[in-house]
Scaffold this active site. Structure first.
Site, mmCIF file in Angstrom:
data_model
loop_
_atom_site.group_PDB
_atom_site.id
_atom_site.type_symbol
_atom_site.label_atom_id
_atom_site.label_comp_id
_atom_site.label_asym_id
_atom_site.label_seq_id
_atom_site.Cartn_x
_atom_site.Cartn_y
_atom_site.Cartn_z
ATOM 1 N N GLY A 166 0.808 -1.219 0.000
ATOM 2 C CA GLY A 166 0.000 0.000 0.000
ATOM 3 C C GLY A 166 0.840 1.268 0.000
ATOM 4 O O GLY A 166 0.551 2.218 -0.737
ATOM 5 N N THR A 246 11.849 4.528 4.455
ATOM 6 C CA THR A 246 10.790 4.874 5.418
ATOM 7 C C THR A 246 10.209 3.592 6.023
ATOM 8 O O THR A 246 9.152 3.640 6.643
ATOM 9 C CB THR A 246 9.643 5.649 4.733
ATOM 10 O OG1 THR A 246 9.228 4.929 3.573
ATOM 11 C CG2 THR A 246 10.052 7.057 4.356
ATOM 12 N N ARG A 248 11.964 0.166 7.769
ATOM 13 C CA ARG A 248 12.605 -0.082 9.057
ATOM 14 C C ARG A 248 14.113 -0.005 8.841
ATOM 15 O O ARG A 248 14.634 -0.479 7.828
ATOM 16 C CB ARG A 248 12.239 -1.468 9.609
ATOM 17 C CG ARG A 248 10.829 -1.580 10.171
ATOM 18 C CD ARG A 248 10.639 -0.772 11.463
ATOM 19 N NE ARG A 248 9.301 -0.916 12.040
ATOM 20 C CZ ARG A 248 8.293 -0.083 11.802
ATOM 21 N NH1 ARG A 248 8.429 0.950 10.997
ATOM 22 N NH2 ARG A 248 7.120 -0.290 12.396
ATOM 23 N N GLU A 277 16.573 2.746 16.905
ATOM 24 C CA GLU A 277 15.840 3.955 17.325
ATOM 25 C C GLU A 277 15.548 3.939 18.816
ATOM 26 O O GLU A 277 15.314 2.857 19.365
ATOM 27 C CB GLU A 277 14.513 4.045 16.549
ATOM 28 C CG GLU A 277 14.726 4.252 15.067
ATOM 29 C CD GLU A 277 13.421 4.213 14.272
ATOM 30 O OE1 GLU A 277 12.338 4.315 14.874
ATOM 31 O OE2 GLU A 277 13.499 4.063 13.052
ATOM 32 N N HIS A 295 11.806 9.277 12.378
ATOM 33 C CA HIS A 295 10.658 8.367 12.231
ATOM 34 C C HIS A 295 9.337 9.150 12.269
ATOM 35 O O HIS A 295 8.540 9.019 13.201
ATOM 36 C CB HIS A 295 10.672 7.263 13.289
ATOM 37 C CG HIS A 295 9.910 6.038 12.845
ATOM 38 N ND1 HIS A 295 10.278 4.758 13.168
ATOM 39 C CD2 HIS A 295 8.787 5.902 12.084
ATOM 40 C CE1 HIS A 295 9.423 3.890 12.634
ATOM 41 N NE2 HIS A 295 8.511 4.567 11.971
HETATM 42 O O1 GLV Z 1 6.382 2.986 11.393
HETATM 43 C C1 GLV Z 1 5.194 3.075 11.391
HETATM 44 C C2 GLV Z 1 4.304 1.954 11.260
HETATM 45 O O2 GLV Z 1 4.777 0.813 11.309
HETATM 46 O O3 GLV Z 1 3.099 2.173 11.116
#
Ligand code: GLV
Length: 332
Positions: A166, A246, A248, A277, A295
């Protein structure tokens, strides 16, 4: 009445939660200051006795740690559903859940727009060198560190997406507007991908990397994806290519990434996520061509409300229909 346990505060949907669970389940908020207290109170006679469903957000890890085997094993047999708020559920031992017959759901669609927008921002900043320019202007420099030779338009670039779920699809749609050429690799072809998203299977992955101006990472963190973007894969990218992440932090081998920045193989990077993190490797701060965010993928009130409601709805559906939507692939 059955009970549900909220692990990690509801911020945007407290009223909606009361309405959703009215007559269905009592809401208990986890208030343990640490793991020991949490584990003790899961036991018979403890304040969490009788819970059937759990709503979980990663912020609960600050108090009780991640939902590893120890926590899953300590949950009473009455617990049947964990509704995780977030797309990435790497903080839950889903194999241990499966062994106990606990189903885990996440919140896929709710995060797509905000996370894709974050990836788009990192892509634009990396190509145009906007983050570096902003840091310079705040430090009193006016374009003196800017070299147009290091900055590129987005229009006409080839953007490679690793993992077209998505979020990857939404990112593709946003970039299509420039327009940019969109190529992707997934374990299998995404049946709902538009025809302008060009698929490269595993056999042709290197070919995809060799034509990419930007590689944007959108695969979940699992055993098979840890370190997936490592030395070999990074070196298949052309010199000057950009990596955006964006998903992990651990999906990328950070040492290999830093080495490729040091020797100029990578032209820039845009990161929202890191292996450890909230710690950020300070070596990353040495690279002016790195756009770094803490993040922020889903840090908007709109998305967070959507995510909370979606996670709660999965839990309500479990009570009402025996099954919520968004069951993670491992439990389907
Ligand atoms: O990092 C954000 C998520 O996993 O929704």
């Amino acid at each position: 009445m059955p009970k549900i346990l909220i692990c990690g505060k509801l911020v945007w949907s407290r009223k909606e939660a009361e309405e959703l669970f009215a007559g269905i389940a009592d809401i208990i908020v986890m208030d343990s200051p640490d793991r020991a207290d949490f584990l003790a109170n899961l036991k018979p006679g403890g304040k969490y006795e009788g819970i059937v469903g759990v709503y979980r957000h990663n912020v609960s890890a600050d108090q009780i740690g991640i939902f590893d085997k120890e926590i899953i094993d300590a949950l009473a047999p009455s617990v049947k559903w964990i509704a995780h708020n977030g797309a990435g559920y790497d903080q839950i031992d889903v194999a241990a859940c499966k062994a106990k017959g606990i189903i885990v759901s996440n919140t896929p669609g709710a995060v797509d727009d905000a996370t894709a927008t974050t990836a788009l921002y990192l892509t634009i900043s990396s190509l145009r060198q906007f983050s570096r320019a902003e840091r310079d202007v705040r430090a009193g420099f006016w374009k003196s560190n800017h070299k147009a030779g290091n900055a590129h338009d987005v229009t006409g670039k080839t953007i490679a997406i690793l993992g077209l779920g998505g979020i990857g699809l939404r990112y593709a749609e946003l970039l299509r507007a420039f327009p940019a050429r969109i190529v992707y690799h997934n374990r299998g072809k995404n049946p709902i991908a538009p025809e302008w998203c060009e698929y490269f299977d595993a056999e042709h992955l290197d070919e995809m990397l060799s034509i990419a101006d930007v590689l944007s990472v959108h695969v979940p963190l699992k055993k098979e994806t840890e370190g997936l973007v490592g030395e070999r894969l990074i070196r298949k990218l052309k010199r000057g290519a950009i990596i955006v992440n964006t998903a992990r932090g651990k999906v990328i081998d950070e040492e290999a990434l830093i080495k490729a920045l040091e020797d100029g193989h990578l032209g820039a990077i845009g990161l929202d996520v890191y292996p450890d993190e909230p710690a950020v490797n300070p070596r990353l701060f040495d690279f002016p061509n790195a756009t770094l965010l803490p993040h922020m993928g889903t840090e908007t009130c709109d998305s967070q409300k959507k995510m909370e409601i979606r996670a709660l709805t999965n839990l309500v559906d479990f009570f009402k229909k025996g099954k919520g939507a968004d069951i993670i692939p491992e439990h389907q």
